[in-house]
Design a protein around this motif. Structure first.
Motif, PDB file in Angstrom:
ATOM      1  N   ALA A  13       4.465  -4.735 -27.175  1.00 44.24           N
ATOM      2  CA  ALA A  13       3.517  -3.770 -27.098  1.00 44.24           C
ATOM      3  C   ALA A  13       4.255  -2.474 -27.710  1.00 44.24           C
ATOM      4  CB  ALA A  13       3.210  -3.552 -25.567  1.00 44.24           C
ATOM      5  N   ALA A  14       5.327  -2.221 -27.532  1.00 47.20           N
ATOM      6  CA  ALA A  14       6.251  -0.961 -27.915  1.00 47.20           C
ATOM      7  C   ALA A  14       6.148  -1.105 -29.297  1.00 47.20           C
ATOM      8  CB  ALA A  14       7.743  -0.837 -26.989  1.00 47.20           C
ATOM      9  N   ARG A  15       6.697  -2.147 -29.889  1.00 49.16           N
ATOM     10  CA  ARG A  15       6.932  -2.215 -31.115  1.00 49.16           C
ATOM     11  C   ARG A  15       5.608  -2.518 -32.111  1.00 49.16           C
ATOM     12  NH1 ARG A  15      11.855  -6.822 -32.553  1.00 49.16           N
ATOM     13  NH2 ARG A  15      13.474  -5.738 -31.213  1.00 49.16           N
ATOM     14  N   LEU A  16       4.572  -2.828 -31.421  1.00 47.58           N
ATOM     15  CA  LEU A  16       3.146  -2.831 -32.229  1.00 47.58           C
ATOM     16  C   LEU A  16       2.378  -1.497 -31.846  1.00 47.58           C
ATOM     17  CD1 LEU A  16       1.910  -6.354 -30.993  1.00 47.58           C
ATOM     18  CD2 LEU A  16       2.505  -5.560 -33.281  1.00 47.58           C
ATOM     19  N   HIS A  17       3.309  -0.389 -31.227  1.00 46.26           N
ATOM     20  CA  HIS A  17       2.527   1.091 -30.871  1.00 46.26           C
ATOM     21  C   HIS A  17       1.273   0.694 -30.118  1.00 46.26           C
ATOM     22  CE1 HIS A  17       5.457   2.757 -33.210  1.00 46.26           C
ATOM     23  NE2 HIS A  17       5.084   1.838 -34.377  1.00 46.26           N
ATOM     24  N   SER A  18       1.223  -0.179 -29.087  1.00 47.78           N
ATOM     25  CA  SER A  18       0.048  -0.364 -28.237  1.00 47.78           C
ATOM     26  C   SER A  18       0.419  -0.792 -26.575  1.00 47.78           C
ATOM     27  CB  SER A  18      -0.453  -2.016 -28.748  1.00 47.78           C
ATOM     28  OG  SER A  18      -1.610  -2.284 -28.046  1.00 47.78           O
ATOM     29  N   THR A  19      -0.391  -1.106 -26.124  1.00 47.11           N
ATOM     30  CA  THR A  19      -0.049  -1.153 -24.635  1.00 47.11           C
ATOM     31  C   THR A  19       0.026  -2.499 -24.176  1.00 47.11           C
ATOM     32  OG1 THR A  19      -2.533  -1.393 -24.081  1.00 47.11           O
ATOM     33  CG2 THR A  19      -1.730   0.941 -24.147  1.00 47.11           C
ATOM     34  N   GLN A  20       0.570  -2.831 -23.215  1.00 42.88           N
ATOM     35  CA  GLN A  20       0.973  -4.227 -22.760  1.00 42.88           C
ATOM     36  C   GLN A  20      -0.367  -4.996 -22.341  1.00 42.88           C
ATOM     37  OE1 GLN A  20       3.828  -4.959 -19.685  1.00 42.88           O
ATOM     38  NE2 GLN A  20       3.093  -6.683 -18.937  1.00 42.88           N
ATOM     39  N   SER A  21      -1.430  -4.272 -21.909  1.00 41.36           N
ATOM     40  CA  SER A  21      -2.577  -4.787 -21.432  1.00 41.36           C
ATOM     41  C   SER A  21      -3.207  -5.499 -22.872  1.00 41.36           C
ATOM     42  CB  SER A  21      -3.622  -4.039 -20.646  1.00 41.36           C
ATOM     43  OG  SER A  21      -3.615  -2.805 -21.414  1.00 41.36           O
ATOM     44  N   THR A  22      -3.083  -4.679 -23.825  1.00 44.28           N
ATOM     45  CA  THR A  22      -3.880  -4.856 -25.092  1.00 44.28           C
ATOM     46  C   THR A  22      -3.356  -5.990 -25.710  1.00 44.28           C
ATOM     47  OG1 THR A  22      -4.499  -2.456 -25.293  1.00 44.28           O
ATOM     48  CG2 THR A  22      -4.773  -4.065 -27.470  1.00 44.28           C
ATOM     49  N   VAL A  23      -2.076  -6.144 -25.670  1.00 45.26           N
ATOM     50  CA  VAL A  23      -1.339  -7.337 -26.169  1.00 45.26           C
ATOM     51  C   VAL A  23      -1.589  -8.592 -25.469  1.00 45.26           C
ATOM     52  CG1 VAL A  23       0.777  -8.543 -26.842  1.00 45.26           C
ATOM     53  CG2 VAL A  23       0.343  -5.919 -27.109  1.00 45.26           C
ATOM     54  N   SER A  24      -1.801  -8.383 -24.126  1.00 44.54           N
ATOM     55  CA  SER A  24      -2.088  -9.401 -23.048  1.00 44.54           C
ATOM     56  C   SER A  24      -3.638 -10.021 -23.602  1.00 44.54           C
ATOM     57  CB  SER A  24      -1.920  -9.107 -21.878  1.00 44.54           C
ATOM     58  OG  SER A  24      -0.521  -8.933 -21.329  1.00 44.54           O
ATOM     59  N   GLN A  25      -4.471  -9.267 -23.789  1.00 46.00           N
ATOM     60  CA  GLN A  25      -5.783  -9.348 -24.108  1.00 46.00           C
ATOM     61  C   GLN A  25      -6.094 -10.179 -25.564  1.00 46.00           C
ATOM     62  OE1 GLN A  25      -8.173  -5.601 -23.955  1.00 46.00           O
ATOM     63  NE2 GLN A  25      -7.732  -5.559 -21.746  1.00 46.00           N
ATOM     64  N   LYS A  26      -5.115  -9.723 -26.485  1.00 47.20           N
ATOM     65  CA  LYS A  26      -5.113 -10.427 -27.741  1.00 47.20           C
ATOM     66  C   LYS A  26      -4.795 -11.780 -27.561  1.00 47.20           C
ATOM     67  CE  LYS A  26      -4.899  -6.401 -30.611  1.00 47.20           C
ATOM     68  NZ  LYS A  26      -4.233  -5.383 -31.439  1.00 47.20           N
ATOM     69  N   VAL A  27      -3.620 -12.154 -27.052  1.00 45.84           N
ATOM     70  CA  VAL A  27      -3.069 -13.250 -26.741  1.00 45.84           C
ATOM     71  C   VAL A  27      -3.953 -14.340 -25.994  1.00 45.84           C
ATOM     72  CG1 VAL A  27      -1.165 -14.780 -25.563  1.00 45.84           C
ATOM     73  CG2 VAL A  27      -0.711 -12.565 -27.102  1.00 45.84           C
ATOM     74  N   ARG A  28      -4.666 -13.606 -24.931  1.00 45.55           N
ATOM     75  CA  ARG A  28      -5.507 -14.293 -24.194  1.00 45.55           C
ATOM     76  C   ARG A  28      -6.868 -14.947 -24.822  1.00 45.55           C
ATOM     77  NH1 ARG A  28      -6.682 -10.645 -20.887  1.00 45.55           N
ATOM     78  NH2 ARG A  28      -4.704 -10.725 -19.424  1.00 45.55           N
ATOM     79  N   ARG A  29      -7.330 -14.141 -25.802  1.00 48.06           N
ATOM     80  CA  ARG A  29      -8.404 -14.404 -26.563  1.00 48.06           C
ATOM     81  C   ARG A  29      -8.053 -15.590 -27.499  1.00 48.06           C
ATOM     82  NH1 ARG A  29      -9.597  -8.724 -26.893  1.00 48.06           N
ATOM     83  NH2 ARG A  29      -8.520  -8.449 -28.899  1.00 48.06           N
ATOM     84  N   LEU A  30      -6.709 -15.453 -28.178  1.00 42.34           N
ATOM     85  CA  LEU A  30      -6.312 -16.598 -28.927  1.00 42.34           C
ATOM     86  C   LEU A  30      -6.464 -18.091 -28.218  1.00 42.34           C
ATOM     87  CD1 LEU A  30      -3.501 -15.351 -30.724  1.00 42.34           C
ATOM     88  CD2 LEU A  30      -5.626 -15.938 -31.703  1.00 42.34           C
ATOM     89  N   GLU A  31      -6.108 -17.930 -26.896  1.00 42.46           N
ATOM     90  CA  GLU A  31      -5.882 -19.000 -25.726  1.00 42.46           C
ATOM     91  C   GLU A  31      -7.364 -19.668 -25.657  1.00 42.46           C
ATOM     92  OE1 GLU A  31      -1.663 -18.381 -23.487  1.00 42.46           O
ATOM     93  OE2 GLU A  31      -3.487 -17.302 -22.626  1.00 42.46           O
ATOM     94  N   GLU A  32      -8.188 -18.522 -25.318  1.00 44.49           N
ATOM     95  CA  GLU A  32      -9.309 -19.272 -25.026  1.00 44.49           C
ATOM     96  C   GLU A  32     -10.182 -19.834 -26.510  1.00 44.49           C
ATOM     97  OE1 GLU A  32     -11.269 -15.438 -23.977  1.00 44.49           O
ATOM     98  OE2 GLU A  32     -10.551 -15.538 -22.053  1.00 44.49           O
ATOM     99  N   MET A  33      -9.641 -19.251 -27.584  1.00 44.56           N
ATOM    100  CA  MET A  33     -10.314 -19.811 -28.801  1.00 44.56           C
ATOM    101  C   MET A  33      -9.657 -21.266 -29.166  1.00 44.56           C
ATOM    102  SD  MET A  33      -9.722 -18.088 -32.735  1.00 44.56           S
ATOM    103  CE  MET A  33     -10.491 -18.748 -34.124  1.00 44.56           C
ATOM    104  N   VAL A  34      -8.542 -21.472 -28.816  1.00 44.71           N
ATOM    105  CA  VAL A  34      -7.893 -22.809 -29.374  1.00 44.71           C
ATOM    106  C   VAL A  34      -7.967 -23.786 -28.040  1.00 44.71           C
ATOM    107  CG1 VAL A  34      -6.313 -21.557 -30.963  1.00 44.71           C
ATOM    108  CG2 VAL A  34      -5.593 -21.979 -28.680  1.00 44.71           C
ATOM    109  N   GLY A  35      -8.453 -23.214 -26.779  1.00 43.18           N
ATOM    110  CA  GLY A  35      -8.097 -23.997 -25.731  1.00 43.18           C
ATOM    111  C   GLY A  35      -7.128 -24.557 -25.313  1.00 43.18           C
TER     112      GLY A  35
END
Length: 292
Positions: free
Chosen positions: A33-55
């Motif tokens: 999150a720090a390297r992406l200049h984002s927040t941990q929760s935002t990064v977690s949400q993006k990974v979670r969306r990928l997991e939901e997409m691929v199952g």
């Protein structure tokens, strides 16, 4: 049906893939999150969306690091390729590798000399730009522009005939042969461009207002042809001042001929033109401003 199914498949989001790769490389959501200049929760949400997409679950939190699952390893390989292709595509579209073609139309008397040097300098500055230069009669260049065959034109026209990005008055000279003058002949032989060509009607109207008879002795669509015909004593003509040579004799008001000042030189391009078209137009305008 199979093709339709592929079209309806969801598309992977590059930002989410970048987040997945960063977490896997860093082994930590916090560091990623720090390297992406984002927040941990935002990064977690993006990974979670990928997991939901691929199952499949893509990352597992270990005792000390976050590690990819088998499905995560598979997706990471594709994700790295997609991000690399994205970077290559961006560099190709924003860098010097993009080939741009600028189609320029100019009258014959502007092709050589100073204009050629200017175009050469422009090409050295922008080696990715391919210049396609068309020379000819101004009416043909204007027609080519209107038909979408040219991006930028430098033409001569009657003043205020059409809107231009820049314009200058065109000074014209009546010319005769220096060695074999013809102005005193009756009827006066005229050397002209073809019908509807520049200056032709102006010449005829001026001669008729003088009460003199005239005849067309020579017609050419080539400027050099007009220049040579006058120099060789085939008749009188009306040309831009820059086209007068040592083989010509300039005729003036002392010969009873009027000054023709109805013409202008203009630069024309579309408002939506490519940035290279606009830059070249600016270079041409700067050069012409010095000449006029």
């Amino acid at each position: 049906m199979a093709g339709s199914d592929k079209l309806n498949r969801p598309l992977f989001d590059l930002d989410s893939l970048r987040a997945l790769v960063m977490v896997a490389d860093c082994g930590s959501f916090t560091t990623a999150a720090a390297r992406l200049h984002s927040t941990q929760s935002t990064v977690s949400q993006k990974v979670r969306r990928l997991e939901e997409m691929v199952g499949h679950r893509l990352l597992e939190r270990g005792n000390r690091d976050v590690l990819p699952t088998d499905a995560g390893q598979t997706l990471l390989g594709y994700a790295r390729h997609m991000l690399a292709f994205n970077d290559e595509m961006f560099e190709a579209m924003s860098g010097a590798t993009v080939a741009v073609t600028v189609r320029l139309g100019v009258p014959e008397d502007f092709v050589a000399g100073r204009t050629t040097h200017l175009l050469s300098a422009f090409n050295r500055k922008h080696p990715q730009v391919k210049l396609e230069v068309t020379s000819g009669l101004c009416r043909d260049l204007s027609s080519g522009y209107d038909n979408g065959e040219l991006d930028l034109i430098l033409v001569k026209q009657r003043r205020n005939s059409r809107e231009a990005v820049a314009s200058w008055p065109e000074k014209l000279q009546w010319i005769d042969s220096a060695s074999n003058p013809t102005f005193e002949l009756d009827p006066i032989p005229l050397v002209t461009f073809p019908p509807r060509g520049l200056y032709r009607d102006d010449m005829i109207n001026a001669i008729e207002r003088m009460g003199r008879r005239w005849r067309i002795s020579f017609t050419s669509s080539s400027l050099s042809g007009i220049q040579a015909a006058v120099a060789d004593g085939m008749g009188v003509s009306l040309l831009p001042q820059r086209a007068v040579t040592a083989d010509h004799r300039v005729l003036t008001k002392n010969n009873g001929l009027p000054t023709i000042d109805a013409m202008e030189v203009v630069i024309i391009h579309r408002p939506s033109a490519d940035v290279m078209v606009k830059e070249l137009a600016g270079v041409l305008a700067q050069s012409l401003a010095c000449q006029y």
